[in-house]
Structure formats: C-alpha cells, structure tokens
Motif scaffolding. Structure first.
Motif, short mmCIF file in Angstrom:
data_model
loop_
_atom_site.label_atom_id
_atom_site.label_comp_id
_atom_site.label_asym_id
_atom_site.label_seq_id
_atom_site.Cartn_x
_atom_site.Cartn_y
_atom_site.Cartn_z
N PHE A 1 3.61 -92.09 39.30
CA PHE A 1 3.24 -90.81 39.87
C PHE A 1 3.79 -89.67 39.00
N SER A 2 5.06 -89.76 38.64
CA SER A 2 5.70 -88.73 37.81
C SER A 2 5.10 -88.70 36.40
N PHE A 3 4.92 -89.90 35.82
CA PHE A 3 4.39 -89.98 34.47
C PHE A 3 2.98 -89.41 34.39
N LEU A 4 2.12 -89.73 35.36
CA LEU A 4 0.75 -89.24 35.34
C LEU A 4 0.68 -87.73 35.60
N VAL B 1 10.57 -85.40 27.63
CA VAL B 1 11.00 -85.90 28.93
C VAL B 1 11.85 -87.16 28.77
N LYS B 2 12.98 -87.18 29.44
CA LYS B 2 13.84 -88.36 29.47
C LYS B 2 13.70 -89.01 30.85
N PHE B 3 12.76 -89.94 30.94
CA PHE B 3 12.60 -90.66 32.20
C PHE B 3 13.83 -91.54 32.42
N PRO B 4 14.30 -91.64 33.67
CA PRO B 4 15.40 -92.57 33.94
C PRO B 4 15.06 -93.97 33.44
N ALA B 5 16.07 -94.67 32.93
CA ALA B 5 15.83 -95.98 32.30
C ALA B 5 15.15 -96.96 33.25
N GLN C 1 17.11 -86.65 32.60
CA GLN C 1 16.71 -87.78 33.44
C GLN C 1 16.81 -87.47 34.92
N ASP C 2 17.86 -86.76 35.33
CA ASP C 2 18.04 -86.51 36.76
C ASP C 2 17.13 -85.40 37.28
N GLU C 3 16.36 -84.75 36.38
CA GLU C 3 15.45 -83.68 36.79
C GLU C 3 13.98 -84.09 36.73
N VAL C 4 13.71 -85.21 36.07
CA VAL C 4 12.32 -85.60 35.80
C VAL C 4 11.53 -85.81 37.08
N LEU C 5 12.04 -86.64 37.96
CA LEU C 5 11.29 -87.01 39.16
C LEU C 5 11.05 -85.80 40.06
N ASP C 6 12.00 -84.86 40.04
CA ASP C 6 11.83 -83.66 40.86
C ASP C 6 10.81 -82.72 40.24
N MET D 1 4.59 -82.88 41.06
CA MET D 1 3.24 -82.35 41.02
C MET D 1 2.81 -82.23 39.55
N VAL D 2 1.54 -81.96 39.34
CA VAL D 2 1.02 -81.78 37.99
C VAL D 2 1.59 -80.48 37.44
N TYR D 3 2.39 -80.61 36.38
CA TYR D 3 3.06 -79.45 35.78
C TYR D 3 2.30 -79.03 34.54
N ASP D 4 1.68 -77.84 34.58
CA ASP D 4 0.80 -77.42 33.49
C ASP D 4 1.30 -76.19 32.74
#
Length: 257
Positions: A171-174, A48-52, A30-35, A39-42
């Motif tokens: 933004f992160s999810f997309l 992925v554990k998005f923060p709650a 969770q603490d690494e997802v937003l970082d 950008m688009v990670y391919d």
C-alpha cells in the motif's frame, strides 16, 4: 543486514547532497515512510528508506507471485488484466501490443522492487518509469485505482501468503510510486512538449532559406513569362533579332577557333 543497509543509505545521502534533495524532495526516514505514504503523495519524488521488515515482505510476496504465475509473461498478463478491469477509462492509454506489454510490466517492476533497500537506486528506477509514461494521462484517482487493483490481485493470487504486513508495505510502496507518476506528469510533461515544439520550429527555420530560394527562383521565372506576355509585337521582333545576332556571333567565333 539492517546496519549494512543503513550505512549504505548514509553514504548515498552524503554523495548526493542538499542540491539533489532540493530538486526531488527529502530523504524519508524509515519511521516516517508508512505515515507519509498512507495516501498518494504527489508533491515530489523522495528517496525513501522503507523499514527492513516491510521491504522484505514486499520482495517476498513479489517473488512468490512470480513463482505462482509460472512465467514472467503470465505474471504480466495477470497484472495487466487487473488494471484493465479496474480502470476502463485508461484503456486508450495502453497502446503497446498486449503480448509485449505483459513482459514489459514485469521488466519495469522487478528492478524497482529489487531496489527497495537502496533509496537512491529506488528513486532512479521509479524516475525511469515516470519518464517513459509522460505521454500518458496520470492523476491521483488513477493511481489509487491501480493501487487497489494490485492489492486485490495479490490477495486473490497469494491468499494467506499476502500477510497484513505485506499489504501495508505494498500500500505504501504503490502510493509512493503512483505519486511519483503524478508528480512527473504535472511537472515535466508540459516542459517536454515545449522542447519538442521548439525543436520542430528550429528544424523549420533551418529549412527555410532553401524554401525561400525555391520561391524566389519560381518568382523570377514567372516574372520573365509575364514580361514576355506584356511585350508588344515590335519589341518581340527586336528581341528575336538580338538573339539571332548573338547566335551568329557565337557561331562565327566557333568557326575561327
């Protein structure tokens, strides 16, 4: 609720094991997802554990958007319209009739967003979408265009309901979703084409013996015709006599019976 989600995620990780991770990447904490997804990670499609709080904002704004649109069809129409205006180069990729496509957009996105708190299910839902679009050209630039078009749409349709936290989440999810599309297109599209081509070749080879028999029979008929054409008059008379004699013998045997 967060503790329950964490416990479930740990259970999913232990069931899948290292082998699965080696195929599709790691489980992103969770603490690494937003970082990671700034950008688009391919380079893979991770669990992925998005923060709650981020997951809740994404789901809340999605629900609010559907309510604002009134019907799933209209919601899909709004999203498709945003994509259409933002990416003219992708127009040729939309082959499905628009009335059908509008509903499919919502039917495709809703399970993904519902799975945000369940990393394994989230990845599975994104994989389904990726495999359905292997025949479409997808690259990082296109993923960024679609991402920005959706963010602009949420701002236009939701106004103040589209909070800064919701924007960060979407933004992160997309970026995660778009990167998965690019990854699958690069890694799997060519393999699927090879499989299809091999299958067609295999079908041709199965049908080949029949075709060879037909060609062989045709060649034999042609050979007989050529042989007859090359016969001299005397030879033809002899052949006619033999046939006449064979006919008489057959007729006599018939009478004796």
């Amino acid at each position: 609720e967060t503790e329950d989600v964490q416990a479930e995620d740990d259970g999913e990780s232990s069931e899948i094991g290292d082998g699965d991770n080696s195929t599709h990447g790691e489980t992103v904490a969770q603490d690494e997802v937003l970082d990671k997804y700034k950008m688009v990670y391919d380079q893979g499609l991770d669990r992925v554990k998005f923060p709650a709080d981020i997951s809740q904002e994404i789901q809340r704004t999605w629900k609010r958007f559907l309510e604002h649109a009134g019907t799933p069809e209209h919601a899909g129409e709004l999203i498709f319209g945003a994509w259409w205006e933002a990416a003219p180069s992708l127009h040729s990729s939309f082959l499905t009739p628009k009335t059908v496509l509008h509903l499919r957009i919502i039917q495709g996105l809703s399970p993904v967003i519902a799975a945000l708190n369940h990393p394994t299910e989230l990845r599975t839902q994104v994989e389904i979408i990726c495999f359905r679009h292997l025949d479409r050209p997808v690259n990082i630039q296109g993923a960024e265009v679609i991402r920005d078009a959706m963010l602009d749409l949420w701002e236009a349709e939701l106004g103040a309901d589209f909070t800064p936290k919701a924007r960060i989440g979407w933004f992160s999810f997309l970026n995660y979703w778009g990167g998965g599309m690019v990854y699958f297109q690069r890694e799997y599209a060519s393999r699927i084409k090879i499989i299809h081509r091999s299958w067609r070749e295999a079908n041709k080879s199965v049908a080949l013996p029949e075709e060879e028999e037909e060609v062989q029979a045709s060649s034999e008929v042609k050979e007989d015709e050529e042989n007859q054409a090359s016969m001299g008059e005397d030879t033809k008379k002899e052949v006619a006599k033999v046939k006449e004699y064979e006919g008489q013998v057959a007729e006599g045997e018939g009478e004796r019976k």
